[in-house]
Design a protein around this motif. Structure first.
Motif, PDB file in Angstrom:
ATOM      1  N   GLY A 219       0.816  -1.211   0.000  1.00 46.88           N
ATOM      2  CA  GLY A 219       0.000   0.000   0.000  1.00 46.88           C
ATOM      3  C   GLY A 219       0.844   1.252   0.000  1.00 46.88           C
ATOM      4  O   GLY A 219       0.574   2.213  -0.743  1.00 46.88           O
ATOM      5  N   VAL A 220       1.887   1.274   0.812  1.00 49.76           N
ATOM      6  CA  VAL A 220       2.791   2.419   0.872  1.00 49.76           C
ATOM      7  C   VAL A 220       3.477   2.620  -0.479  1.00 49.76           C
ATOM      8  O   VAL A 220       3.562   3.746  -0.996  1.00 49.76           O
ATOM      9  CB  VAL A 220       3.832   2.215   1.985  1.00 49.76           C
ATOM     10  CG1 VAL A 220       4.921   3.281   1.914  1.00 49.76           C
ATOM     11  CG2 VAL A 220       3.166   2.246   3.354  1.00 49.76           C
ATOM     12  N   PRO A 232      -4.770  10.510  -8.398  1.00 45.55           N
ATOM     13  CA  PRO A 232      -5.469  10.564  -7.104  1.00 45.55           C
ATOM     14  C   PRO A 232      -5.614   9.164  -6.522  1.00 45.55           C
ATOM     15  O   PRO A 232      -5.843   8.189  -7.247  1.00 45.55           O
ATOM     16  CB  PRO A 232      -6.841  11.155  -7.467  1.00 45.55           C
ATOM     17  CG  PRO A 232      -6.639  11.852  -8.778  1.00 45.55           C
ATOM     18  CD  PRO A 232      -5.584  11.068  -9.495  1.00 45.55           C
ATOM     19  N   HIS A 233      -5.496   9.059  -5.215  1.00 50.05           N
ATOM     20  CA  HIS A 233      -5.588   7.750  -4.570  1.00 50.05           C
ATOM     21  C   HIS A 233      -6.932   7.081  -4.842  1.00 50.05           C
ATOM     22  O   HIS A 233      -7.013   5.847  -4.959  1.00 50.05           O
ATOM     23  CB  HIS A 233      -5.368   7.888  -3.064  1.00 50.05           C
ATOM     24  CG  HIS A 233      -4.002   8.375  -2.713  1.00 50.05           C
ATOM     25  ND1 HIS A 233      -3.596   8.610  -1.410  1.00 50.05           N
ATOM     26  CD2 HIS A 233      -2.921   8.689  -3.500  1.00 50.05           C
ATOM     27  CE1 HIS A 233      -2.344   9.037  -1.409  1.00 50.05           C
ATOM     28  NE2 HIS A 233      -1.918   9.116  -2.658  1.00 50.05           N
ATOM     29  N   GLY A 234      -7.957   7.877  -4.974  1.00 57.62           N
ATOM     30  CA  GLY A 234      -9.277   7.318  -5.249  1.00 57.62           C
ATOM     31  C   GLY A 234      -9.415   6.734  -6.638  1.00 57.62           C
ATOM     32  O   GLY A 234     -10.377   6.006  -6.915  1.00 57.62           O
ATOM     33  N   ALA A 235      -8.462   7.038  -7.515  1.00 57.68           N
ATOM     34  CA  ALA A 235      -8.501   6.517  -8.889  1.00 57.68           C
ATOM     35  C   ALA A 235      -7.623   5.289  -9.067  1.00 57.68           C
ATOM     36  O   ALA A 235      -7.370   4.863 -10.185  1.00 57.68           O
ATOM     37  CB  ALA A 235      -8.064   7.610  -9.865  1.00 57.68           C
ATOM     38  N   VAL A 236      -7.165   4.723  -7.938  1.00 53.89           N
ATOM     39  CA  VAL A 236      -6.309   3.540  -7.975  1.00 53.89           C
ATOM     40  C   VAL A 236      -7.146   2.300  -7.676  1.00 53.89           C
ATOM     41  O   VAL A 236      -7.902   2.247  -6.713  1.00 53.89           O
ATOM     42  CB  VAL A 236      -5.166   3.655  -6.944  1.00 53.89           C
ATOM     43  CG1 VAL A 236      -4.337   2.374  -6.931  1.00 53.89           C
ATOM     44  CG2 VAL A 236      -4.287   4.859  -7.244  1.00 53.89           C
ATOM     45  N   MET A 237      -7.003   1.278  -8.508  1.00 51.45           N
ATOM     46  CA  MET A 237      -7.649  -0.017  -8.312  1.00 51.45           C
ATOM     47  C   MET A 237      -6.570  -1.048  -8.061  1.00 51.45           C
ATOM     48  O   MET A 237      -5.526  -1.046  -8.709  1.00 51.45           O
ATOM     49  CB  MET A 237      -8.461  -0.385  -9.560  1.00 51.45           C
ATOM     50  CG  MET A 237      -9.047  -1.783  -9.583  1.00 51.45           C
ATOM     51  SD  MET A 237     -10.062  -2.002 -11.106  1.00 51.45           S
ATOM     52  CE  MET A 237     -10.151  -3.798 -11.195  1.00 51.45           C
ATOM     53  N   ALA A 238      -6.804  -1.938  -7.080  1.00 46.82           N
ATOM     54  CA  ALA A 238      -5.835  -2.981  -6.764  1.00 46.82           C
ATOM     55  C   ALA A 238      -6.525  -4.321  -6.664  1.00 46.82           C
ATOM     56  O   ALA A 238      -7.660  -4.425  -6.188  1.00 46.82           O
ATOM     57  CB  ALA A 238      -5.119  -2.659  -5.449  1.00 46.82           C
ATOM     58  N   ASN A 244      -0.237 -10.474   2.099  1.00 44.32           N
ATOM     59  CA  ASN A 244       0.667  -9.388   1.735  1.00 44.32           C
ATOM     60  C   ASN A 244       0.026  -8.391   0.775  1.00 44.32           C
ATOM     61  O   ASN A 244       0.634  -7.386   0.414  1.00 44.32           O
ATOM     62  CB  ASN A 244       1.984  -9.921   1.165  1.00 44.32           C
ATOM     63  CG  ASN A 244       1.845 -10.546  -0.207  1.00 44.32           C
ATOM     64  OD1 ASN A 244       0.786 -11.068  -0.564  1.00 44.32           O
ATOM     65  ND2 ASN A 244       2.914 -10.496  -0.980  1.00 44.32           N
ATOM     66  N   ASP A 245      -1.223  -8.657   0.360  1.00 44.21           N
ATOM     67  CA  ASP A 245      -1.978  -7.706  -0.470  1.00 44.21           C
ATOM     68  C   ASP A 245      -2.916  -6.826   0.359  1.00 44.21           C
ATOM     69  O   ASP A 245      -3.505  -5.885  -0.173  1.00 44.21           O
ATOM     70  CB  ASP A 245      -2.821  -8.459  -1.507  1.00 44.21           C
ATOM     71  CG  ASP A 245      -1.985  -9.298  -2.440  1.00 44.21           C
ATOM     72  OD1 ASP A 245      -0.925  -8.810  -2.873  1.00 44.21           O
ATOM     73  OD2 ASP A 245      -2.384 -10.442  -2.731  1.00 44.21           O
ATOM     74  N   ALA A 246      -3.086  -7.137   1.633  1.00 45.76           N
ATOM     75  CA  ALA A 246      -4.095  -6.452   2.443  1.00 45.76           C
ATOM     76  C   ALA A 246      -3.872  -4.942   2.486  1.00 45.76           C
ATOM     77  O   ALA A 246      -4.814  -4.159   2.281  1.00 45.76           O
ATOM     78  CB  ALA A 246      -4.111  -7.029   3.860  1.00 45.76           C
ATOM     79  N   ALA A 247      -2.650  -4.526   2.743  1.00 43.44           N
ATOM     80  CA  ALA A 247      -2.378  -3.087   2.840  1.00 43.44           C
ATOM     81  C   ALA A 247      -2.637  -2.389   1.513  1.00 43.44           C
ATOM     82  O   ALA A 247      -3.141  -1.256   1.487  1.00 43.44           O
ATOM     83  CB  ALA A 247      -0.938  -2.861   3.288  1.00 43.44           C
ATOM     84  N   ARG A 250      -6.369  -1.971   1.074  1.00 38.10           N
ATOM     85  CA  ARG A 250      -6.873  -0.903   1.945  1.00 38.10           C
ATOM     86  C   ARG A 250      -6.514   0.473   1.406  1.00 38.10           C
ATOM     87  O   ARG A 250      -7.272   1.429   1.557  1.00 38.10           O
ATOM     88  CB  ARG A 250      -6.312  -1.065   3.358  1.00 38.10           C
ATOM     89  CG  ARG A 250      -6.840  -2.277   4.118  1.00 38.10           C
ATOM     90  CD  ARG A 250      -6.423  -2.231   5.577  1.00 38.10           C
ATOM     91  NE  ARG A 250      -6.887  -3.403   6.301  1.00 38.10           N
ATOM     92  CZ  ARG A 250      -6.129  -4.456   6.588  1.00 38.10           C
ATOM     93  NH1 ARG A 250      -4.856  -4.483   6.200  1.00 38.10           N
ATOM     94  NH2 ARG A 250      -6.626  -5.481   7.250  1.00 38.10           N
ATOM     95  N   ALA A 251      -5.338   0.586   0.793  1.00 37.55           N
ATOM     96  CA  ALA A 251      -4.872   1.879   0.305  1.00 37.55           C
ATOM     97  C   ALA A 251      -5.565   2.314  -0.977  1.00 37.55           C
ATOM     98  O   ALA A 251      -5.769   3.507  -1.212  1.00 37.55           O
ATOM     99  CB  ALA A 251      -3.358   1.831   0.078  1.00 37.55           C
ATOM    100  N   ALA A 252      -5.932   1.348  -1.815  1.00 36.37           N
ATOM    101  CA  ALA A 252      -6.504   1.667  -3.121  1.00 36.37           C
ATOM    102  C   ALA A 252      -7.895   2.273  -2.985  1.00 36.37           C
ATOM    103  O   ALA A 252      -8.654   1.957  -2.070  1.00 36.37           O
ATOM    104  CB  ALA A 252      -6.566   0.412  -3.976  1.00 36.37           C
ATOM    105  N   GLY A 253      -8.233   3.112  -3.942  1.00 35.78           N
ATOM    106  CA  GLY A 253      -9.574   3.680  -3.951  1.00 35.78           C
ATOM    107  C   GLY A 253     -10.635   2.628  -4.196  1.00 35.78           C
ATOM    108  O   GLY A 253     -11.763   2.737  -3.708  1.00 35.78           O
TER     109      GLY A 253
END
Length: 295
Positions: A219-220, A232-238, A244-247, A250-253
């Motif tokens: 996420g960092v 923008p963080h809100g425009a990120v899809m993960a 190890n994907d949890a963070a 959580r960070a992705a929009g």
């Protein structure tokens, strides 16, 4: 709307991203790669269309640069990568680091010492190499998942003794990992190696434990890249499947869990897609990025 408020049953209608997606971060094993460690034709086609539409598509993985699948790198327009669970953010075209968060030699030696009483294959990820001890590497088939044996053989550099080798290492150490033969030892390692929060401990494949510096995760790294690119963080899809994907999710929009993901990952995701063997990434990209009808 909080994470986890969306449906977790494949096929149910969920709420889409709050704004158009401009970046897609994809875990590799269990996510964009199927069980044969390949990218399916449908998934590749969806990613190519997203890139053509101006979306940045990148791997976000526990692997190093030398472990990135060539078929992912061969997709036109793939330029960036988040590697080593977020410890390195790379510009692949220019061969440089945009951001990094590494362990010290002292940390690596300390973690190695903590593992010496267990039956483990201990790996040190540094630069473009993964160092491991030759004696345990000779028993690789006992430690690694069968589908990943070839990957491990190609990416590991055996040394005689890590305790002697590590003080001579001059490249930054992104993370260390341990592959276990004993499930009880692996469970004990999760608590022991975290050392009260001194390190971040996760997992990405069966039998393994992965250790990064505290506060360093996918996420960092992902948000560092988004800031660098002005996304923008809100425009990120993960998309991901393991702890190890949890963070990153959580960070992705907008977060997508695979149908084969752990219950922990499904619970925090905005949407659960199909499995990695049933074009789960393609279906998520088609639906939430390309606006295509579901097939």
């Amino acid at each position: 709307m909080e994470k986890g408020a969306f449906p977790v049953k494949n096929g149910e209608k969920g709420h889409g991203p709050a704004q158009p997606v401009r970046m897609i971060a994809l875990d590799l094993d269990g996510t964009v790669l199927d069980s044969e460690k390949r990218i399916t034709p449908r998934t590749r086609a969806a990613l190519e269309k997203a890139i053509e539409a101006g979306v940045a598509v990148l791997p976000a993985t526990g692997r190093l640069r030398n472990g990135l699948p060539q078929e992912f790198l061969d997709i036109p327009g793939v330029r960036y990568a988040v590697t080593a669970n977020g410890a390195a953010v790379l510009d692949l075209a220019e061969g440089r680091r945009i951001w990094s968060g590494c362990l010290s030699q002292r940390d690596a030696l300390r973690l190695y010492g903590m593992c010496r009483g267990w039956d483990v294959l201990f790996d040190v990820y540094a630069g473009d190499a993964i160092f491991t001890e030759a004696a345990r590497f000779a028993r690789l088939a006992e430690f690694a998942p069968p589908a990943m044996l070839d990957y491990f053989r190609k990416t590991r550099t055996p040394v005689d003794d890590l305790a002697v080798f590590l003080p001579t290492l001059e490249t930054p150490i992104e993370k260390v990992t341990a592959l276990f033969t004993n499930p009880d030892e692996r469970r004990a390692a999760f608590a022991a190696l975290a050392d009260g929060g001194r390190y971040l401990v996760t997992s990405s494949i069966p039998r393994n434990v992965e250790v990064n510096a505290a506060g360093v995760d996918k996420g960092v790294g992902l948000l560092a890249l988004a800031d660098f690119l002005g996304v923008p963080h809100g425009a990120v899809m993960a998309c991901g499947d393991s702890s190890n994907d949890a963070a990153m999710l959580r960070a992705a929009g907008f977060s997508v869990a695979m149908g084969n993901a752990s219950d922990e990952i499904k619970a925090l995701a905005d949407f659960v897609t199909d499995t990695n063997d049933a074009d789960g990434v393609a279906k998520a990209v088609e639906r939430w990025v390309l606006g295509a009808p579901q097939v």
